[in-house]
Write an enzyme that holds these catalytic residues in place. Structure first.
Site, PDB file in Angstrom:
ATOM      1  N   ASP A  76      -0.537   3.253   0.411  1.00 20.21           N
ATOM      2  CA  ASP A  76      -0.656   2.003  -0.365  1.00 20.21           C
ATOM      3  C   ASP A  76       0.674   1.520  -0.916  1.00 20.21           C
ATOM      4  OD1 ASP A  76      -3.413   2.151   0.065  1.00 20.21           O
ATOM      5  OD2 ASP A  76      -3.689   3.392  -1.720  1.00 20.21           O
ATOM      6  N   LYS A 110       2.811  -1.386   2.902  1.00 15.75           N
ATOM      7  CA  LYS A 110       3.191  -1.438   4.327  1.00 15.75           C
ATOM      8  C   LYS A 110       2.685  -2.711   4.996  1.00 15.75           C
ATOM      9  CE  LYS A 110       0.980   2.436   4.932  1.00 15.75           C
ATOM     10  NZ  LYS A 110       0.648   2.769   3.530  1.00 15.75           N
ATOM     11  N   GLY A 157      -6.077   0.801   4.363  1.00 20.07           N
ATOM     12  CA  GLY A 157      -6.385  -0.553   3.911  1.00 20.07           C
ATOM     13  C   GLY A 157      -5.057  -1.244   3.699  1.00 20.07           C
ATOM     14  N   HIS A 158      -4.690  -2.128   4.622  1.00 19.35           N
ATOM     15  CA  HIS A 158      -3.383  -2.795   4.547  1.00 19.35           C
ATOM     16  C   HIS A 158      -3.614  -4.257   4.172  1.00 19.35           C
ATOM     17  CE1 HIS A 158      -1.436   0.401   7.386  1.00 19.35           C
ATOM     18  NE2 HIS A 158      -2.013   0.915   6.330  1.00 19.35           N
ATOM     19  N   GLN A 211      -1.348   5.339   5.946  1.00 17.64           N
ATOM     20  CA  GLN A 211      -1.233   6.366   4.899  1.00 17.64           C
ATOM     21  C   GLN A 211       0.235   6.516   4.486  1.00 17.64           C
ATOM     22  OE1 GLN A 211      -3.447   7.298   7.835  1.00 17.64           O
ATOM     23  NE2 GLN A 211      -4.819   6.161   6.541  1.00 17.64           N
ATOM     24  N   THR A 222      -9.512   0.049   0.407  1.00 15.83           N
ATOM     25  CA  THR A 222     -10.624   0.488   1.246  1.00 15.83           C
ATOM     26  C   THR A 222     -11.827   0.908   0.408  1.00 15.83           C
ATOM     27  OG1 THR A 222      -9.119   1.177   2.990  1.00 15.83           O
ATOM     28  CG2 THR A 222     -11.276   2.223   3.005  1.00 15.83           C
ATOM     29  N   THR A 223     -11.595   1.638  -0.677  1.00 15.30           N
ATOM     30  CA  THR A 223     -12.727   2.201  -1.432  1.00 15.30           C
ATOM     31  C   THR A 223     -12.899   1.569  -2.813  1.00 15.30           C
ATOM     32  OG1 THR A 223     -11.295   3.918  -2.322  1.00 15.30           O
ATOM     33  CG2 THR A 223     -12.497   4.462  -0.313  1.00 15.30           C
ATOM     34  N   LEU A 261       8.435  -4.101  -7.681  1.00 17.23           N
ATOM     35  CA  LEU A 261       9.394  -4.019  -8.784  1.00 17.23           C
ATOM     36  C   LEU A 261       8.877  -4.841  -9.969  1.00 17.23           C
ATOM     37  CD1 LEU A 261      12.202  -2.835  -9.480  1.00 17.23           C
ATOM     38  CD2 LEU A 261      13.170  -5.063  -8.894  1.00 17.23           C
TER      39      LEU A 261
HETATM   40  P1  GDP Z   1      -0.594  -0.544   2.236  1.00 19.13           P
HETATM   41  O1  GDP Z   1      -1.792   0.315   2.442  1.00 19.13           O
HETATM   42  O2  GDP Z   1       0.673   0.239   2.220  1.00 19.13           O
HETATM   43  O3  GDP Z   1      -0.529  -1.697   3.185  1.00 19.13           O
HETATM   44  O4  GDP Z   1      -0.743  -1.151   0.769  1.00 19.13           O
HETATM   45  P2  GDP Z   1      -2.082  -1.797   0.129  1.00 19.13           P
HETATM   46  O5  GDP Z   1      -2.317  -3.121   0.748  1.00 19.13           O
HETATM   47  O6  GDP Z   1      -3.204  -0.823   0.130  1.00 19.13           O
HETATM   48  O7  GDP Z   1      -1.646  -1.936  -1.394  1.00 19.13           O
HETATM   49  C1  GDP Z   1      -0.529  -2.674  -1.762  1.00 19.13           C
HETATM   50  C2  GDP Z   1      -0.967  -3.768  -2.738  1.00 19.13           C
HETATM   51  O8  GDP Z   1       0.155  -4.272  -3.382  1.00 19.13           O
HETATM   52  C3  GDP Z   1      -1.630  -4.952  -2.062  1.00 19.13           C
HETATM   53  O9  GDP Z   1      -2.592  -5.492  -2.920  1.00 19.13           O
HETATM   54  C4  GDP Z   1      -0.469  -5.935  -1.874  1.00 19.13           C
HETATM   55  O10 GDP Z   1      -0.900  -7.281  -1.822  1.00 19.13           O
HETATM   56  C5  GDP Z   1       0.321  -5.671  -3.126  1.00 19.13           C
HETATM   57  N1  GDP Z   1       1.778  -5.853  -3.025  1.00 19.13           N
HETATM   58  C6  GDP Z   1       2.598  -5.572  -1.995  1.00 19.13           C
HETATM   59  N2  GDP Z   1       3.890  -5.734  -2.359  1.00 19.13           N
HETATM   60  C7  GDP Z   1       3.871  -6.122  -3.661  1.00 19.13           C
HETATM   61  C8  GDP Z   1       4.895  -6.427  -4.615  1.00 19.13           C
HETATM   62  O11 GDP Z   1       6.089  -6.360  -4.359  1.00 19.13           O
HETATM   63  N3  GDP Z   1       4.473  -6.769  -5.881  1.00 19.13           N
HETATM   64  C9  GDP Z   1       3.153  -6.867  -6.218  1.00 19.13           C
HETATM   65  N4  GDP Z   1       2.838  -7.212  -7.451  1.00 19.13           N
HETATM   66  N5  GDP Z   1       2.177  -6.597  -5.327  1.00 19.13           N
HETATM   67  C10 GDP Z   1       2.533  -6.212  -4.084  1.00 19.13           C
HETATM   68  P1  IMO Z   2      -3.084   3.250   3.586  1.00 13.12           P
HETATM   69  O1  IMO Z   2      -2.773   3.131   5.056  1.00 13.12           O
HETATM   70  C1  IMO Z   2      -3.972   5.854   0.197  1.00 13.12           C
HETATM   71  C2  IMO Z   2      -6.146   9.569   1.070  1.00 13.12           C
HETATM   72  C3  IMO Z   2      -7.532   9.658   0.473  1.00 13.12           C
HETATM   73  C4  IMO Z   2      -7.627  11.153   0.223  1.00 13.12           C
HETATM   74  C5  IMO Z   2      -6.895  11.724   1.438  1.00 13.12           C
HETATM   75  C6  IMO Z   2      -7.827  12.165   2.552  1.00 13.12           C
HETATM   76  O2  IMO Z   2      -3.847   2.109   3.036  1.00 13.12           O
HETATM   77  O3  IMO Z   2      -1.847   3.565   2.821  1.00 13.12           O
HETATM   78  P2  IMO Z   2      -9.194  10.808   4.386  1.00 13.12           P
HETATM   79  O4  IMO Z   2     -10.281   9.781   4.241  1.00 13.12           O
HETATM   80  O5  IMO Z   2      -8.010  10.329   5.133  1.00 13.12           O
HETATM   81  O6  IMO Z   2      -9.727  12.108   4.903  1.00 13.12           O
HETATM   82  O7  IMO Z   2      -8.732  11.107   2.869  1.00 13.12           O
HETATM   83  O8  IMO Z   2      -6.036  10.711   1.907  1.00 13.12           O
HETATM   84  N1  IMO Z   2      -5.895   8.366   1.910  1.00 13.12           N
HETATM   85  C7  IMO Z   2      -5.200   7.299   1.494  1.00 13.12           C
HETATM   86  N2  IMO Z   2      -4.637   7.023   0.292  1.00 13.12           N
HETATM   87  N3  IMO Z   2      -3.816   4.993   1.231  1.00 13.12           N
HETATM   88  C8  IMO Z   2      -4.342   5.267   2.446  1.00 13.12           C
HETATM   89  O9  IMO Z   2      -4.100   4.504   3.519  1.00 13.12           O
HETATM   90  C9  IMO Z   2      -5.099   6.455   2.605  1.00 13.12           C
HETATM   91  N4  IMO Z   2      -5.764   7.013   3.639  1.00 13.12           N
HETATM   92  C10 IMO Z   2      -6.231   8.184   3.202  1.00 13.12           C
HETATM   93  O10 IMO Z   2      -7.635   8.916  -0.711  1.00 13.12           O
HETATM   94  O11 IMO Z   2      -6.872  11.495  -0.904  1.00 13.12           O
HETATM   95 MG    MG Z   3      -3.634   0.741   1.529  1.00  8.68          MG
END
Ligand code: GDP
Ligand code: IMO
Ligand code: MG
Length: 424
Positions: free
Chosen positions: A12, A15, A39-40, A224, A300-301, A332
């Site tokens: 998270d 990415k 969950g991207h 991840q 995702t959850t 930041l």
């Molecule tokens: P990923 O799994 O690495 O793609 O990240 P996620 O989408 O799960 O979580 C990142 C969250 O941060 C999302 O809600 C993005 O919209 C948000 N986000 C990404 N970059 C920034 C940032 O620089 N500042 C803020 N405030 N939110 C951001």
């Molecule tokens: P993205 O791509 C954050 C974590 C779960 C749990 C562990 C094992 O959005 O960054 P699993 O279901 O893979 O067997 O769970 O890994 N986990 C993540 N945490 N971002 C993710 O994906 C994750 N995918 C799995 O919360 O701790």
């Molecule tokens: Mg994510």
């Protein structure tokens, strides 16, 4: 130019946003590991997309999207993802390729994931219950696995499913006293998956190598984070794939030496969902401030994410094992308004100081953080476009992280939108 984007923390990191931005200059985006546990988030104008299996390049209508061999494909989530984009007039026809060797996540994997977590009680891993562990276990075990290519011969698949379901039902009954699964239900679903997904299914390794020969530009999208890597993360509190940069070559059949740049993504602080040691965790009002300001709830959850200070020990480790060239530092803006910020520069474990991250959950759980305290800033930075227009304290914070991680920070996130991004 081929690049690989990889998370440097526990997932998270942002990415999805970075892949979406860089996809503008790429012909192809490839997801190479994990499954629907990811969950991207990608934000385009008023639209917010949460991508679970589709590469984040899929929101750009001309980008070719590849789901490579080491991804575990949940067809239901994938079909829903394709339909969600279609509702916004974004079609994947002719530009989505799914590896015929990718393993398929079926209902019994999700059931097994849930039953196992429930049985573990307070020792549970906190998985996403997306069937990831059970599906990868079946892949490694080989005898009871289903690959995308198996959807091509439904008669043969029916017989295979019968033997898998017989086996799984014995486990469900003996270990969990759970209801049996019905083979006909699984088979009917597989028929519909075949109908909707076989037209996208192909040899993606051949496609990628041909594309490289043709001079196409490829972006490899990690899921991840490196600290969740099965072999190099905080086992057993990890996912079941090689989610660090090391998983990229094995995940898609393209050697790392064909990638020009590995870009690591990190937050300006740290988050973690699920169980496991987290040395810089702030289970207090600071963690709460970051969670609310950064909207730190799982894509995702929906689970609240655990929040804490930036951990230079963890990020340096991920950057080292992944031979990361540079870092994108996200969120930041979320730190704005804090009185001061702490950066973990080293750990003390059993009385000894170390700057090398122990990928051993028992040792890591004993780590005491050695912090450096730096001043924060109050100014709104969400509209800043140039590094030098950031408050001096924010600039200094970034420079200090560069010194500790020994990697240049070339991208800075100051908000969730595409244009809230500083390039240096
Ligand atoms: P990923 O799994 O690495 O793609 O990240 P996620 O989408 O799960 O979580 C990142 C969250 O941060 C999302 O809600 C993005 O919209 C948000 N986000 C990404 N970059 C920034 C940032 O620089 N500042 C803020 N405030 N939110 C951001
Ligand atoms: P993205 O791509 C954050 C974590 C779960 C749990 C562990 C094992 O959005 O960054 P699993 O279901 O893979 O067997 O769970 O890994 N986990 C993540 N945490 N971002 C993710 O994906 C994750 N995918 C799995 O919360 O701790
Ligand atoms: Mg994510």
């Amino acid at each position: 130019m081929n690049s690989c984007i990889v998370g440097l923390q526990w997932g998270d990191e942002g990415k999805g946003k970075i892949v979406d931005i860089l996809a503008e200059h790429s012909d192809i985006v490839v997801r190479y590991s994990g499954g629907a546990n990811a969950g991207h988030t990608v934000i385009v104008g008023d639209s917010r997309f949460a991508l679970h299996i589709l590469p984040s390049g899929s929101v750009r209508p001309d980008t070719i999207c590849v789901i490579a061999s080491a991804v575990v494909v949940d067809p239901e989530v994938l079909i829903k993802g394709i339909e969600t984009l279609a509702q916004k007039n974004i079609t994947l026809n002719g530009r989505l390729l799914i590896s015929e060797n990718a393993h398929v996540v079926l209902d019994y994997h999700k059931k097994e994931d849930q039953l196992r977590e429930e049985a573990l009680g307070k020792n549970k891993l906190g998985t996403t219950i997306r069937g990831i562990g059970p599906c990868y276990a079946d892949k490694v075990g080989r005898s009871y696995s289903v690959r995308m290519a198996d959807l091509r011969d439904l008669e043969k698949l029916k017989a295979k499913l019968q033997s898998i379901v017989d086996y799984k039902n014995k486990i469900f009954a003996a270990l969990y006293s759970a209801e049996p699964i019905i083979v006909e239900d699984i088979f009917e679903k597989c028929k519909s998956y075949a109908d909707k997904l076989l037209r996208f299914t192909t040899d993606t390794t051949e496609f990628l190598h041909k594309s490289i020969s043709d001079g196409k530009s490829i972006l490899f999208e990690g899921a991840q984070g490196s600290l969740l890597d099965l072999d190099h993360g905080t086992f057993p509190f990890v996912t079941s794939s090689n989610s660090s940069a090391l998983g990229m070559p094995a995940g898609c059949g393209v050697p790392a030496k064909m990638v020009d740049k590995f870009l690591g993504v990190s937050k300006a602080y740290t988050t973690r969902v699920g169980a496991g040691p987290f040395p810089t965790e702030q289970d207090n009002e600071i963690g709460q401030y970051i969670r609310e300001k950064g909207c730190e709830y799982g894509t995702t959850t929906g689970r609240p994410r655990r929040c804490g200070w930036f951990d230079a020990v963890g990020v340096s480790y991920s950057a080292t094992i992944g031979a990361i060239d540079c870092i994108a530092l996200m969120h930041l803006d979320t730190l704005t308004g804090l009185k001061e910020i702490q950066i973990c520069r080293a750990y003390k474990i059993n009385g000894k100081e170390t700057t090398f991250f122990p990928a051993n959950a028992t040792r890591l759980s004993k780590a005491e953080c050695i912090y450096e305290t730096v001043p924060c800033w109050e100014e709104d930075i969400t509209k800043v476009k140039d590094f030098h227009d950031l408050p001096l304290n924010a600039q200094n914070y970034i420079c200090r992280i560069e010194e500790m991680t020994k990697k240049p920070i070339t991208i800075i996130g100051v908000g969730p939108e595409r244009n809230q991004t500083i390039f240096r």
